[in-house]
Design an enzyme around this catalytic site. Structure first.
Site, PDB file in Angstrom:
ATOM      1  N   SER A 300      30.315  -0.933  12.436  1.00  0.00           N
ATOM      2  CA  SER A 300      31.629  -0.336  12.619  1.00  0.00           C
ATOM      3  C   SER A 300      31.643   1.161  12.333  1.00  0.00           C
ATOM      4  O   SER A 300      31.103   1.952  13.096  1.00  0.00           O
ATOM      5  CB  SER A 300      32.642  -1.160  11.837  1.00  0.00           C
ATOM      6  OG  SER A 300      33.182  -0.626  10.719  1.00  0.00           O
ATOM      7  N   ASP A 311      25.031  11.039  20.322  1.00  0.00           N
ATOM      8  CA  ASP A 311      25.530  11.438  21.638  1.00  0.00           C
ATOM      9  C   ASP A 311      25.766  12.933  21.753  1.00  0.00           C
ATOM     10  O   ASP A 311      25.826  13.470  22.867  1.00  0.00           O
ATOM     11  CB  ASP A 311      26.827  10.691  21.957  1.00  0.00           C
ATOM     12  CG  ASP A 311      26.581   9.245  22.366  1.00  0.00           C
ATOM     13  OD1 ASP A 311      25.456   8.752  22.148  1.00  0.00           O
ATOM     14  OD2 ASP A 311      27.503   8.612  22.903  1.00  0.00           O
ATOM     15  N   LYS A 325      29.331  -3.407  16.388  1.00  0.00           N
ATOM     16  CA  LYS A 325      30.764  -3.703  16.278  1.00  0.00           C
ATOM     17  C   LYS A 325      31.549  -2.499  16.777  1.00  0.00           C
ATOM     18  O   LYS A 325      31.580  -1.453  16.135  1.00  0.00           O
ATOM     19  CB  LYS A 325      31.159  -4.015  14.840  1.00  0.00           C
ATOM     20  CG  LYS A 325      32.651  -4.272  14.687  1.00  0.00           C
ATOM     21  CD  LYS A 325      33.048  -4.394  13.238  1.00  0.00           C
ATOM     22  CE  LYS A 325      34.554  -4.590  13.110  1.00  0.00           C
ATOM     23  NZ  LYS A 325      35.306  -3.394  13.562  1.00  0.00           N
TER      24      LYS A 325
END
Length: 529
Positions: A300, A311, A325
């Site tokens: 999470s 990214d 998750k």
């Protein structure tokens, strides 16, 4: 290792995910059962059934428990992370996520029919008053706290209370003849989410976060600032076994490393509404190498941070594929002291990846997929991780990343899945070792409490007889540990827990990390930068 996995890993996993299911903000509803269930024919149907059972069923039934079962059954058919929290659990869960509580600030065991302090929480009221590890709290406000019927919950309720209220404690201290009296003022006690922050080398700093609570951003920024002052130009952010927490806390941690206006994540709800979170210009570590450590239990909010940095081509992700998750929960009160944490959106990393694992086959299959990672070999080789070309994404600098189930690391570090090592790690992370060490300390508490850290490192050693005693101790508690190839690891771990109970978490992490393969890998990489 198969038998160990089946028996113990699901337990560890369930505990971890129960902590990490909640990302998002709170939404409070003040409603009673009638207004919650009433309003249309389907809801009225449930109301009537409960009333029929309450008034007409042949045996006396606790309809509150029926409601709880009904709520749980409904949520189980939605997704694995929408959950019901009963009134008995809500305060404890929220304290953990808030990051503090009001009390006297001790960790204790019910030992030999008395409350025995394991250690006073650093900076808490008990430490300030002079309470020490090994102290027996035998009475609070003249009410005895000894005997075979002591219950941890009732003890806690007596020691907690309103902020700034005084509590009179009578304490029996090992090695001291007389009963000691302490007046302790209850105050806010921090539940630290930053376990450790220290320098691995002259230029490489290390920070470990155990969860993302409300207090995490402030704790983390303070730790990061301290490491920069000590000369850190590179940072290791350890998110291994971190099950997650608040989305806002994850955003603020990621913000410390990203330049202004960089996308951290975006969320999308059932209507398609998209909300984006961007970095500010307030980050204090926007340059300098960053290494993020993750493993199969990083979930999470941990994955939000790792995904945002990966990214944005900011640093390197080290370890093994994370849990997977990508759902956002919001807490909603049910009016009777209970609450649900309901999935309200999905989150996506800056390149547009959803890292949520599939859950359409039901909760059992979802959790079994976690164990299947051991069987398919992905704990030993990154090549065993199954990826889909349709979920292929490209970062601004051309790095290939994948969605569909967790964050795949840039630098893979295999897991030692030998049964012996796994059992030792389980004992370390789930409390077996803490209680064993506590009982060892109790055998000579006056001596240990007087040690400085330097004296501790020089004088305290873990012997083969200690190892044998630990094996016997865990065996009596249904955890079978063999010690053959990992005796030295076990000795180091036990000594680390000794240090934790005497000197705190940072020393514990230092000792645990001494031979950690992932840490050693990062040290080697940092020297090449």
């Amino acid at each position: 290792m198969g038998g160990y996995q089946k028996k113990y890993l699901p337990i560890f996993f369930a505990i971890a995910i129960a902590i990490g299911i909640f990302i998002g903000s709170k939404l409070n509803y003040s409603s009673n059962t009638t207004s919650l269930l009433g309003g249309n024919a389907k809801k009225e149907k449930l109301n009537r059934l409960i009333d029929y059972i309450d008034y007409e069923y042949v045996d006396a039934i606790n309809t509150d428990s029926i409601v709880d079962v009904t709520v749980n059954s409904i949520l189980e058919n939605l997704d694995p992370h929408s959950v019901y929290i009963p009134p008995s659990e809500l305060e404890r869960v929220n304290e953990s996520m808030k990051g503090d509580f009001v009390g006297i600030g001790v960790s204790f065991y019910n030992y030999n029919d008395s409350i025995t302090v394991s250690y006073p929480i650093a900076g808490g009221p008990s430490e300030k008053a002079g309470i020490k590890g090994g102290d027996r709290i035998i009475a609070a406000n003249n009410k005895p706290l000894t005997g075979v019927n002591l219950i941890d919950d009732s003890i806690t309720s007596q020691l907690k209370g309103k902020i700034n209220t005084l509590i009179d404690l009578k304490v029996k201290r090992p090695g001291v003849k007389n009963i000691l009296d302490f007046k302790v003022k209850r105050s806010t006690v921090a539940l630290k989410s930053v376990d450790a922050a220290y320098m691995l080398t002259d230029t490489l700093g290390y920070v470990k976060i155990n969860r993302f609570a409300e207090s995490t951003p402030v704790e983390f920024k303070s730790a990061l600032s301290s490491l920069k002052r000590k000369g850190a130009t590179q940072i290791v952010l350890d998110l291994r076994d971190n099950p997650g927490g608040y989305i806002s806390a994850a955003e603020q941690v990621a913000d410390q490393f990203l330049e202004d206006d960089k996308l951290i994540l975006f969320t999308k709800n059932k209507t398609g509404k998209i909300e984006k979170a961007f970095a500010s210009d307030e980050g204090i570590f926007q340059s300098g190498q960053v290494y993020v450590l993750i493993n199969e239990n990083s979930a999470s909010a941990s994955e939000i941070v790792a995904g945002a940095l990966q990214d944005n081509d900011r640093g390197e992700i080290v370890g093994r594929r994370s849990f997977g998750k990508g759902l956002v929960q919001r807490e909603m009160e049910l009016g009777d002291g209970s609450a649900v944490r309901l999935t309200i959106a999905r989150y996506y990393t800056p390149t547009g990846r959803s890292i949520q694992r599939p859950y359409g086959e039901g909760n059992q299959a979802y959790y079994e997929d976690y164990l299947s990672r051991y069987k398919n070999g992905e704990m030993q080789s990154i090549d065993s991780i199954s990826v889909a070309d349709s979920l292929r994404y490209v970062t601004p600098k051309g790095k290939i990343v994948y969605g569909g189930g967790g964050i795949i690391p840039d630098i893979f570090v295999s897991k030692d899945t030998n049964y012996e090592k796994e059992a030792i790690n389980y004992a370390l992370r789930t409390g077996f070792m803490n209680r064993f060490v506590f009982e060892l300390l109790e055998k000579n508490r006056p001596y240990y409490n007087k040690l400085t850290y330097k004296q501790f490192t020089e004088e305290v050693s873990i012997t083969d007889s200690d190892i044998l005693a630990f094996v016997q101790y865990t065996g009596k508690r249904d955890l079978k540990i063999r010690v053959r190839d990992y005796k030295e690891d076990l000795k180091r771990y036990i000594k680390a827990v000794f240090a934790q109970q005497l000197f705190g978490n940072t020393i514990f992490e230092k000792l645990i990390n001494e031979e950690d393969p992932a840490i050693q890998k990062i040290k080697a990489l940092s020297r090449e930068k």
